[in-house]
Motif scaffolding. Sequence first.
Motif, PDB file in Angstrom:
ATOM      1  N   ASP A  15     -58.136  35.355  17.336  1.00 26.14           N
ATOM      2  CA  ASP A  15     -57.347  35.405  16.179  1.00 26.14           C
ATOM      3  C   ASP A  15     -56.100  34.505  16.282  1.00 26.14           C
ATOM      4  OD1 ASP A  15     -58.462  37.725  15.051  1.00 26.14           O
ATOM      5  OD2 ASP A  15     -57.436  39.275  16.346  1.00 26.14           O
ATOM      6  N   ARG A  16     -56.004  33.773  17.170  1.00 26.49           N
ATOM      7  CA  ARG A  16     -54.877  32.946  17.365  1.00 26.49           C
ATOM      8  C   ARG A  16     -55.056  31.449  17.011  1.00 26.49           C
ATOM      9  NH1 ARG A  16     -49.871  34.990  18.078  1.00 26.49           N
ATOM     10  NH2 ARG A  16     -49.528  32.980  19.108  1.00 26.49           N
ATOM     11  N   ILE A  17     -56.587  31.007  17.538  1.00 27.36           N
ATOM     12  CA  ILE A  17     -56.854  29.589  17.373  1.00 27.36           C
ATOM     13  C   ILE A  17     -58.399  29.558  16.834  1.00 27.36           C
ATOM     14  CG2 ILE A  17     -55.305  28.845  18.936  1.00 27.36           C
ATOM     15  CD1 ILE A  17     -57.556  28.756  20.931  1.00 27.36           C
ATOM     16  N   VAL A  18     -58.671  28.436  16.305  1.00 23.07           N
ATOM     17  CA  VAL A  18     -59.954  28.268  15.538  1.00 23.07           C
ATOM     18  C   VAL A  18     -60.991  27.757  16.282  1.00 23.07           C
ATOM     19  CG1 VAL A  18     -59.065  28.698  13.385  1.00 23.07           C
ATOM     20  CG2 VAL A  18     -59.325  26.488  14.229  1.00 23.07           C
ATOM     21  N   LEU A  19     -60.353  27.053  17.424  1.00 24.97           N
ATOM     22  CA  LEU A  19     -61.594  26.204  18.167  1.00 24.97           C
ATOM     23  C   LEU A  19     -62.370  26.868  19.037  1.00 24.97           C
ATOM     24  CD1 LEU A  19     -58.881  23.666  19.719  1.00 24.97           C
ATOM     25  CD2 LEU A  19     -60.531  23.619  17.714  1.00 24.97           C
ATOM     26  N   THR A  20     -62.191  28.157  19.592  1.00 25.93           N
ATOM     27  CA  THR A  20     -62.632  28.946  20.506  1.00 25.93           C
ATOM     28  C   THR A  20     -62.350  30.664  20.475  1.00 25.93           C
ATOM     29  OG1 THR A  20     -63.608  29.078  22.793  1.00 25.93           O
ATOM     30  CG2 THR A  20     -61.042  28.846  22.272  1.00 25.93           C
ATOM     31  N   ASP A  21     -63.162  31.447  21.170  1.00 27.27           N
ATOM     32  CA  ASP A  21     -63.083  32.818  21.097  1.00 27.27           C
ATOM     33  C   ASP A  21     -62.444  33.272  22.138  1.00 27.27           C
ATOM     34  OD1 ASP A  21     -64.151  33.035  18.224  1.00 27.27           O
ATOM     35  OD2 ASP A  21     -66.012  34.174  19.019  1.00 27.27           O
ATOM     36  N   VAL A  22     -62.740  32.730  23.301  1.00 24.37           N
ATOM     37  CA  VAL A  22     -62.275  33.315  24.593  1.00 24.37           C
ATOM     38  C   VAL A  22     -61.757  32.271  25.653  1.00 24.37           C
ATOM     39  CG1 VAL A  22     -63.052  34.711  26.533  1.00 24.37           C
ATOM     40  CG2 VAL A  22     -63.860  35.276  24.412  1.00 24.37           C
ATOM     41  N   PHE A  23     -60.817  32.618  26.216  1.00 21.73           N
ATOM     42  CA  PHE A  23     -60.322  31.765  27.437  1.00 21.73           C
ATOM     43  C   PHE A  23     -61.008  32.361  28.553  1.00 21.73           C
ATOM     44  CE2 PHE A  23     -56.517  29.168  25.523  1.00 21.73           C
ATOM     45  CZ  PHE A  23     -57.425  28.265  24.862  1.00 21.73           C
ATOM     46  N   LEU A  24     -61.410  31.971  29.478  1.00 22.21           N
ATOM     47  CA  LEU A  24     -61.970  32.762  30.774  1.00 22.21           C
ATOM     48  C   LEU A  24     -61.097  32.005  31.787  1.00 22.21           C
ATOM     49  CD1 LEU A  24     -63.427  34.727  32.365  1.00 22.21           C
ATOM     50  CD2 LEU A  24     -65.255  32.998  32.605  1.00 22.21           C
ATOM     51  N   VAL A  25     -60.090  32.182  32.580  1.00 21.54           N
ATOM     52  CA  VAL A  25     -59.174  31.588  33.377  1.00 21.54           C
ATOM     53  C   VAL A  25     -59.628  32.289  34.778  1.00 21.54           C
ATOM     54  CG1 VAL A  25     -56.799  31.028  33.764  1.00 21.54           C
ATOM     55  CG2 VAL A  25     -57.340  31.632  31.584  1.00 21.54           C
ATOM     56  N   LEU A  26     -59.707  31.471  35.661  1.00 13.90           N
ATOM     57  CA  LEU A  26     -59.775  31.912  36.949  1.00 13.90           C
ATOM     58  C   LEU A  26     -59.336  30.707  38.019  1.00 13.90           C
ATOM     59  CD1 LEU A  26     -63.087  30.408  38.030  1.00 13.90           C
ATOM     60  CD2 LEU A  26     -63.679  31.739  35.936  1.00 13.90           C
ATOM     61  N   SER A  27     -59.367  31.305  39.378  1.00  8.60           N
ATOM     62  CA  SER A  27     -58.702  30.534  40.207  1.00  8.60           C
ATOM     63  C   SER A  27     -59.817  30.142  41.579  1.00  8.60           C
ATOM     64  CB  SER A  27     -57.506  30.980  40.750  1.00  8.60           C
ATOM     65  OG  SER A  27     -56.617  31.113  39.973  1.00  8.60           O
ATOM     66  N   GLY A  28     -59.516  28.998  41.950  1.00  7.10           N
ATOM     67  CA  GLY A  28     -60.202  28.698  43.416  1.00  7.10           C
ATOM     68  C   GLY A  28     -59.281  28.099  44.288  1.00  7.10           C
ATOM     69  N   SER A  29     -59.316  28.659  45.667  1.00  7.19           N
ATOM     70  CA  SER A  29     -58.121  27.820  46.411  1.00  7.19           C
ATOM     71  C   SER A  29     -58.260  26.591  47.006  1.00  7.19           C
ATOM     72  CB  SER A  29     -58.341  28.573  47.759  1.00  7.19           C
ATOM     73  OG  SER A  29     -59.556  28.898  48.406  1.00  7.19           O
ATOM     74  N   THR A  30     -59.454  25.787  46.761  1.00  4.70           N
ATOM     75  CA  THR A  30     -59.277  24.461  47.083  1.00  4.70           C
ATOM     76  C   THR A  30     -60.156  23.623  45.922  1.00  4.70           C
ATOM     77  OG1 THR A  30     -61.521  24.749  48.421  1.00  4.70           O
ATOM     78  CG2 THR A  30     -59.605  25.059  49.704  1.00  4.70           C
ATOM     79  N   GLU A  31     -60.080  22.324  46.183  1.00  7.67           N
ATOM     80  CA  GLU A  31     -60.909  21.279  45.426  1.00  7.67           C
ATOM     81  C   GLU A  31     -62.463  21.728  45.392  1.00  7.67           C
ATOM     82  OE1 GLU A  31     -62.167  16.691  44.869  1.00  7.67           O
ATOM     83  OE2 GLU A  31     -60.272  17.329  46.229  1.00  7.67           O
TER      84      GLU A  31
END
Length: 144
Positions: A33-49
């Motif tokens: 509903d906020r941007i037209v480029l995509t539907d979902v941001f999946l955000v996640l973390s890793g502890s190292t490169e």
Amino acid sequence: MPATAESIDITVVAARAASELKATSIVAIDVADRIVLTDVFLVLSGSTERQVRAIVDAVEEAVEKAGYRRLRREGLEGEAHWVLLDFGDIMVHVQQDEDREYYALEKLWGDCPVIELPADITANPEGEASPLLNYFDFSDLGNS
């Protein structure tokens, strides 16, 4: 219009692949509903490169096996602090912990609904507490 069922399905595939490699703080945000480029941001973390790179590889492989192709990938050059995978309907942000805390995408998109992921997708497979667990507090945002 909220994220499509197809977008959510792709998100679940990507999140499950990341979870299997012990990604932490896995959050899916419906930004349709906020941007037209995509539907979902999946955000996640890793502890190292090394872990970020492994997560990126696993997510790409799983999403490709599900029949979707990656349109773009940014951030694997250098130390892979923040890698963005663009699959069209979803964008996957894989960040090292310190970058995740600094950029705080959950706060930036805090007025967007969070997509509930299936119970088998865990942010911390071994039950350990993520250092980011208490960082993101949405209690002051209210629910609409």
